[in-house]
Write a protein that holds these residues in place. Sequence first.
Motif, PDB file in Angstrom:
ATOM      1  N   VAL A   1     -60.251  -4.951  -2.899  1.00 35.65           N
ATOM      2  CA  VAL A   1     -60.279  -6.108  -3.789  1.00 35.65           C
ATOM      3  C   VAL A   1     -58.847  -6.361  -4.252  1.00 35.65           C
ATOM      4  CG1 VAL A   1     -60.870  -6.666  -6.151  1.00 35.65           C
ATOM      5  CG2 VAL A   1     -62.653  -6.024  -4.575  1.00 35.65           C
ATOM      6  N   GLY A   2     -58.407  -7.593  -4.172  1.00 35.95           N
ATOM      7  CA  GLY A   2     -57.037  -7.925  -4.554  1.00 35.95           C
ATOM      8  C   GLY A   2     -56.101  -8.060  -3.374  1.00 35.95           C
ATOM      9  N   GLN A   3     -56.522  -7.631  -2.186  1.00 32.09           N
ATOM     10  CA  GLN A   3     -55.647  -7.781  -1.033  1.00 32.09           C
ATOM     11  C   GLN A   3     -55.823  -9.165  -0.432  1.00 32.09           C
ATOM     12  OE1 GLN A   3     -57.628  -5.044   2.240  1.00 32.09           O
ATOM     13  NE2 GLN A   3     -56.486  -6.690   3.176  1.00 32.09           N
TER      14      GLN A   3
ATOM     15  N   CYS B   1     -53.894  -9.673   6.099  1.00 30.93           N
ATOM     16  CA  CYS B   1     -52.772 -10.592   6.173  1.00 30.93           C
ATOM     17  C   CYS B   1     -51.510  -9.745   6.240  1.00 30.93           C
ATOM     18  CB  CYS B   1     -52.760 -11.487   4.945  1.00 30.93           C
ATOM     19  SG  CYS B   1     -51.454 -12.700   4.977  1.00 30.93           S
ATOM     20  N   LEU B   2     -50.634 -10.030   7.207  1.00 30.85           N
ATOM     21  CA  LEU B   2     -49.443  -9.199   7.388  1.00 30.85           C
ATOM     22  C   LEU B   2     -48.161  -9.946   7.010  1.00 30.85           C
ATOM     23  CD1 LEU B   2     -50.565  -7.588  10.751  1.00 30.85           C
ATOM     24  CD2 LEU B   2     -50.620  -6.555   8.497  1.00 30.85           C
ATOM     25  N   HIS B   3     -48.271 -11.052   6.259  1.00 31.46           N
ATOM     26  CA  HIS B   3     -47.076 -11.748   5.775  1.00 31.46           C
ATOM     27  C   HIS B   3     -46.315 -10.811   4.849  1.00 31.46           C
ATOM     28  CE1 HIS B   3     -49.265 -15.861   6.217  1.00 31.46           C
ATOM     29  NE2 HIS B   3     -49.041 -15.283   7.369  1.00 31.46           N
ATOM     30  N   GLU B   4     -44.987 -10.997   4.796  1.00 31.04           N
ATOM     31  CA  GLU B   4     -44.149 -10.067   4.032  1.00 31.04           C
ATOM     32  C   GLU B   4     -44.603  -9.912   2.598  1.00 31.04           C
ATOM     33  OE1 GLU B   4     -40.117 -11.060   6.495  1.00 31.04           O
ATOM     34  OE2 GLU B   4     -40.132 -11.427   4.334  1.00 31.04           O
ATOM     35  N   ASP B   5     -44.807 -11.067   1.905  1.00 29.68           N
ATOM     36  CA  ASP B   5     -45.130 -10.976   0.481  1.00 29.68           C
ATOM     37  C   ASP B   5     -46.610 -10.759   0.209  1.00 29.68           C
ATOM     38  OD1 ASP B   5     -44.714 -14.601   0.010  1.00 29.68           O
ATOM     39  OD2 ASP B   5     -45.210 -13.378   1.749  1.00 29.68           O
ATOM     40  N   LYS B   6     -47.448 -10.880   1.238  1.00 29.10           N
ATOM     41  CA  LYS B   6     -48.888 -10.715   1.009  1.00 29.10           C
ATOM     42  C   LYS B   6     -49.454  -9.518   1.765  1.00 29.10           C
ATOM     43  CE  LYS B   6     -50.391 -15.253  -0.405  1.00 29.10           C
ATOM     44  NZ  LYS B   6     -51.265 -16.394  -0.153  1.00 29.10           N
TER      45      LYS B   6
END
Lengths: 365, 275
Positions: A184-186, A285-290
């Motif tokens: 939860v939260g990811q 999600c593998l984006h840098e900030d996420k």
Amino acid sequence: MQLRFRRRSNDTSLTGRVYELVKSGAIDAATLQRMSAAVHRKTPIKSVEPIPPPEAGEFGENSRRVGLVGIKLGMMPQWEAKTGKRVLCTLIHVPDNQIVQVLDPETWYRDSIVGKRKAYGRYGPHHRVTVGAQNIDPVFLDPKWQVYFKKHGVPAKEHIGSFLVSSDAVLPEGFRLDARHFNVGQFVNVSGRTIDWGFQGGMHRWGMRGLPDRRTTKAHRRIGSIGSCGDARVWPGKRMPGHMGYEWRQVSGLEVVRINPLESVIYVKGSVPGDAQEKLLINDCLHEDKRVKNPPFPTYLETIPEEDEEAESKQVVNAANLTSADIYHEKIFRFDSPSIVFTAADEKQSAARDKMRAKIAKVKK
Amino acid sequence: MRAAARGARGLASAAQTAAKKTQQKQSIDDFPLIYPDFLPSPVWNRRSALFERLQRADMLERRMHIDIPEFYVGSIVAVTTSEPNLATRQNRFVGICIRRERPGLLHQFTLRNVVDGLGVEVMYELYNPTILKIETLKLEKRLDTDLSYLIDALPEYSTFDFNLEPIAHPVGTPVPINDTQVKLRQPPWTQRWELYDFKGIDKAWLQATPYYKRKLRITKVEDYMKYDLIRAYRDDCQEAEHEKNTQKEMLEFERARHESGATKRRILKSAADGI
């Protein structure tokens, strides 16, 4: 009002001709039972030895976990506990998720055109892991799919989807995945087929402006000119009316706000592609900030031991305890807490307000 | 004196049996009218059993923590909400309920009042956690289930005192129907009220201007829609089996919460039926 055309039903599932015939009533219950018995004789469900749980590992920089295959249920509002702001969430049901097939990079590269593109990439070799969702009677599947599930020793599934998985995150075939695979939260990516709009004109499909309302003869929503005299042809790919929608699209970076482990439902903030009851693929999600930090690696492993599992299956899940085991994001309002009450600390702080307050106080004096 | 005492005992026992009978009655006939938020979605594709169960679980949990009284379109309701920027951190609005829309947790109702000569409509989400209290000051119905036309009616029909004392509804009696017919202001109106079949408007057609009456022949009037039974079945979403199961679920939920000792609040209530 735009009419929404009915697409070929249940196209995202593996169900075949038999499903259509049963729905239309061409095959009655007795015939279906005979057919089902015949299929079960051909592909008996053998008792499978318990799969040894994989060891917990470290989620490294180049790690890629498996995803889940889900079904879009619909959208529901939730509220933030501190501000009372509404958060529209999509509910995704992830029933009976199980690893069906694991293809190592070498075999995948050798046997598939897609494998030649994807198996060896910038971040290392990846396995192709196929996950199945929603158990179904194999009688509804084509014989080829019946053989496929029998070969991998897994109950027949209605939907399957494949994911790119790094070597350290590979799971054995037949392993059961839980909704708590995500934290939860990811943030997650959700992909699916968009809504089927059917045959649509240029204005709706491509956002064209049409032609003027006045001084135009019978051409208010037409596409107008399709080329110039010099080219003496129509450019390939020219935007024209045609079929719109029902295309595979991914929405990335959606936050998981709540998980219901009893019914395997994930609440995701925002909207996802497609209609209700359609298949979705969900992965990290593998984006840098996420990018997710410390997810259960390679998956949620705190499975209930067999004796407790039996006890839990005996407990009736009704409205009173349906959401009793839910995991909430800390910012989401839980309905079992009292109404939100604000304090002085929640008031909007601004220089203009303080100035006005001082002015009023001065005038009062 | 003995006769009087016997008479009193007889009355008391009669009242007791009446109360027992109403308590035993486990279902309400007007359930879809009292609980329109429990109706399934009119969009056929969105009717999923699991989705509806999850939504109802959240709705029932919320109803256990706040008293959501029975009210209809036409009732006068007072809503107290939490506001972060007010000195008292609370805001109370009183108005007549003019519409109730949307299924499930999205259910919203709109209250209308005239404040300092200015018509004000406030839309509230029934399950919004910032709502602290909902009170029905006057429980009644009107001739229509949508009073949007009050926006074009004379202001006296939408003016209600903010300090209105709650008028108790005698339990067990049917909900009264207020059959006032409102007078509209001079046209043009925000909508073509003369075309609709609102019973609560007084002589809308006579007030409409000749221009609009001439234009009627090119106006899309769909009188025949009321004969479409399939459409009514689909859009009204009133299925007896679904209502029965929902009421059973509500009672089970109530019982589970009462047993755990969390609260004694009752969710399934009906002013007309006396339960």
